[in-house]
Design a protein around this motif. Structure first.
Motif, PDB file in Angstrom:
ATOM      1  N   ALA A 204      37.287 106.968 -22.594  1.00  0.00           N
ATOM      2  CA  ALA A 204      37.119 108.381 -22.254  1.00  0.00           C
ATOM      3  C   ALA A 204      38.231 108.813 -21.320  1.00  0.00           C
ATOM      4  O   ALA A 204      38.602 108.089 -20.386  1.00  0.00           O
ATOM      5  CB  ALA A 204      35.762 108.617 -21.601  1.00  0.00           C
ATOM      6  N   THR A 205      38.763 110.001 -21.578  1.00  0.00           N
ATOM      7  CA  THR A 205      39.675 110.656 -20.654  1.00  0.00           C
ATOM      8  C   THR A 205      38.913 111.789 -19.989  1.00  0.00           C
ATOM      9  O   THR A 205      37.694 111.888 -20.136  1.00  0.00           O
ATOM     10  CB  THR A 205      40.915 111.182 -21.392  1.00  0.00           C
ATOM     11  OG1 THR A 205      40.508 112.145 -22.378  1.00  0.00           O
ATOM     12  CG2 THR A 205      41.660 110.044 -22.074  1.00  0.00           C
ATOM     13  N   ASP A 206      39.623 112.681 -19.283  1.00  0.00           N
ATOM     14  CA  ASP A 206      38.930 113.737 -18.551  1.00  0.00           C
ATOM     15  C   ASP A 206      38.155 114.684 -19.454  1.00  0.00           C
ATOM     16  O   ASP A 206      37.218 115.332 -19.006  1.00  0.00           O
ATOM     17  CB  ASP A 206      39.923 114.547 -17.716  1.00  0.00           C
ATOM     18  CG  ASP A 206      40.349 113.784 -16.470  1.00  0.00           C
ATOM     19  OD1 ASP A 206      39.675 112.814 -16.114  1.00  0.00           O
ATOM     20  OD2 ASP A 206      41.364 114.163 -15.863  1.00  0.00           O
ATOM     21  N   ASP A 207      38.544 114.814 -20.727  1.00  0.00           N
ATOM     22  CA  ASP A 207      37.860 115.782 -21.580  1.00  0.00           C
ATOM     23  C   ASP A 207      37.639 115.301 -23.002  1.00  0.00           C
ATOM     24  O   ASP A 207      37.236 116.087 -23.852  1.00  0.00           O
ATOM     25  CB  ASP A 207      38.633 117.105 -21.615  1.00  0.00           C
ATOM     26  CG  ASP A 207      40.037 116.935 -22.200  1.00  0.00           C
ATOM     27  OD1 ASP A 207      40.443 115.791 -22.467  1.00  0.00           O
ATOM     28  OD2 ASP A 207      40.725 117.955 -22.382  1.00  0.00           O
ATOM     29  N   SER A 208      37.879 114.030 -23.302  1.00  0.00           N
ATOM     30  CA  SER A 208      37.791 113.565 -24.678  1.00  0.00           C
ATOM     31  C   SER A 208      37.292 112.128 -24.744  1.00  0.00           C
ATOM     32  O   SER A 208      37.382 111.367 -23.771  1.00  0.00           O
ATOM     33  CB  SER A 208      39.170 113.622 -25.368  1.00  0.00           C
ATOM     34  OG  SER A 208      39.687 114.932 -25.377  1.00  0.00           O
TER      35      SER A 208
END
Length: 513
Positions: A204-208
């Motif tokens: 996971a990244t900040d939005d995906s």
């Protein structure tokens, strides 16, 4: 009410607050999400949701003593002074002295655990959530027909892999949010690609949520919407795609077949560099460190100057790296007869010079540096595998929490509350509509470094799988035509409900602060 506790009050209060305001709420914009991390510490395999193998600390003092040893268990999760271990049963140990705090049996066997929001998530024959403080079960659910990976927990969701499918469960109650069996990958004609098997192949990244995919002759990489599982972007990669790691807008994509790692810009969706002789991934803001068959190397990902770029060569010598502030902690061993004892080294991130070394004298031998099994770092302590034991090494005079100089801010500089799908962000502008399916139209048409394909745009374009994988419900914009129901009424209703909960909690049980 037997199970009426603090978590029940908070969860029920949230339902009342959301339920009474549903007529005016909109889904939260994905680009407004806070950081994905939901626990301090080394919360899962690879350190956290990004599998970045980095520790949240500014420095690590020289470890000079074995604090304690414990038999068995895979890579630990270490959060808030407790070490959590998987296996036939889940165990919690006091990080200070290794003493057993609790032990809970589960169905099947788990290789790793994930800790988030005071809950331990375990994959085995199904998905189980345990109270972190006691080990008592909060909920459990079956998942497909096979074994379940340890979950990635982010955005209030537990994502697990099973039998080539990806499942997303509500992290609070275990209800299924969505599932996908495959992804139609842009610029690939071999049919839908299935998901791979390891937890480290979903990050996971900040939005995906990013996933590695398996195809015929080529593999794939896809970016998914966390709340719905819809495809935002997808592209092919060379066969052999393995682990992923993510930090600061950059992905590392391992290729087992080529013994290489690609650096991938998650915003532009383009490959930037190919690192040869690279297996194990570690990444922090502006820098990556990888271990291969012959080399340990550090490379700069931007112009921050955190590293000059360096390589340490040694056949089957260096093992698992972890980035701790400006130090690279790495396992070290040589298969040569008469070589020095196994060691954990601290290397300066900027130039690779040795800052310190801790040598084991316990009679155990790694066949090479990468044979250590695992290496984790948290709260001034290094956790490594020695034979069948977990060994904790730390400085003499160590005090719990004494070396932590952590920022209170999240990785994106935000102290926002955790993301919940459907949560109101207080922004009713028309810009909210359709957010999450937009992408940079100026994408590269090709990539000479490794074949990471670039889609023409970031929209779903039919990549969301078949109809059974789609989620239902409106987009939250149809709030007109509901007379007499206002945001004020929702707030008032929520306040009354919370007051009722407070009084009921006070009469039925003592709640901890």
């Amino acid at each position: 009410m037997e199970n009426w506790n603090r978590r029940s009050v908070l969860a029920t209060g949230a339902i009342i607050a959301v339920g009474t305001g549903v007529a005016t709420a909109k889904p939260k914009r994905t680009d407004d999400l806070p950081t994905v991390a939901e626990s301090d510490g080394w919360s899962s395999v690879g350190g956290g949701p990004g599998n970045a193998r980095r520790a949240d600390a500014n420095a690590l003092e020289t470890p000079d003593t074995v604090a304690w040893r414990n038999e068995g268990g895979g890579e630990p999760a270490v959060v808030d002074g407790t070490v959590y271990l998987a296996g036939d049963e889940i165990r919690a140990l006091d990080a200070a002295d290794g003493s057993l705090e609790w032990e809970t049996e589960i169905d099947g066997q788990s290789q790793n655990v994930t800790v988030a929001d005071d809950t331990v998530y375990v994959g085995g024959e199904g998905l189980v959530a345990l109270e972190a403080a006691t080990g008592s079960e909060e909920w459990s659910t079956s998942v497909g027909d096979g074994s379940v990976s340890a979950p990635l927990v982010a955005f209030g969701t537990a994502y697990v892999l099973s039998e080539g499918s990806l499942y997303a469960f509500d992290a609070t109650d275990g209800s299924l949010r969505w599932e996908r069996e495959s992804v139609d990958v842009d610029d690939y004609d071999g049919g839908p690609m299935a998901f791979q098997a390891r937890q480290s192949q979903v990050v996971a990244t900040d939005d995906s949520v990013w996933v590695a995919l398996e195809g015929a002759g080529q593999d794939g990489l896809a970016e998914l919407e966390p709340a719905t599982g819809e495809t935002r972007w997808s592209g092919p990669v060379e066969a052999g795609a393995g682990d992923l790691a993510a930090a600061d807008g950059t992905l590392l994509v391992q290729n087992d077949s080529l013994e290489s790692v690609y650096t991938f810009d998650a915003e532009r969706r383009e490959t930037e560099e190919k690192l040869t002789d690279a297996y194990v991934l570690s990444i922090d803001d502006g820098v990556a460190v990888t271990q291969g068959r012959y080399d340990l190397q550090a490379v700069s990902l931007d112009d921050s100057g955190r590293t000059t770029g360096w390589t340490h060569s040694g056949s089957y010598t260096y093992g698992l790296p972890v980035i701790v502030g400006d130090t690279v902690v790495v396992t070290h061993s040589s298969p040569d007869p008469g070589a020095d004892d196994d060691a954990v080294l601290g290397l300066d991130l900027e130039d690779g010079s040795e800052s310190w070394a801790y040598e084991f004298d316990d009679g155990e031998r790694w066949t090479d540096g990468a044979d250590a099994g695992f290496l984790a770092v948290e709260d001034g302590t290094v956790y490594a595998q020695r034979g069948q034991e977990l060994v904790a090494i730390r400085p003499t005079g160590w005090e719990e929490g004494g070396d932590e100089e952590k920022s209170d801010e999240t990785d994106d500089g935000s102290d926002d509350e955790e993301y919940e799908p459907g949560e109101d962000d207080g922004n009713d502008s028309e810009e909210d509509e359709g957010v999450g399916n937009e992408s940079d139209s100026n994408q590269s048409d090709g990539d000479e470094n490794g074949g990471l394909g670039n889609g023409d745009d970031g929209t779903d374009d039919g990549n969301g799988g078949d109809a059974s994988n789609e989620t239902s419900g409106d987009d939250g914009d149809d709030t007109d035509g509901m007379p007499g129901f206002t945001a004020g009424a929702g707030i008032a209703g929520g306040a009354l409900g919370l007051e009722w909960l407070r009084r009921r909690a006070g009469t039925e049980t003592d709640l901890e602060d």
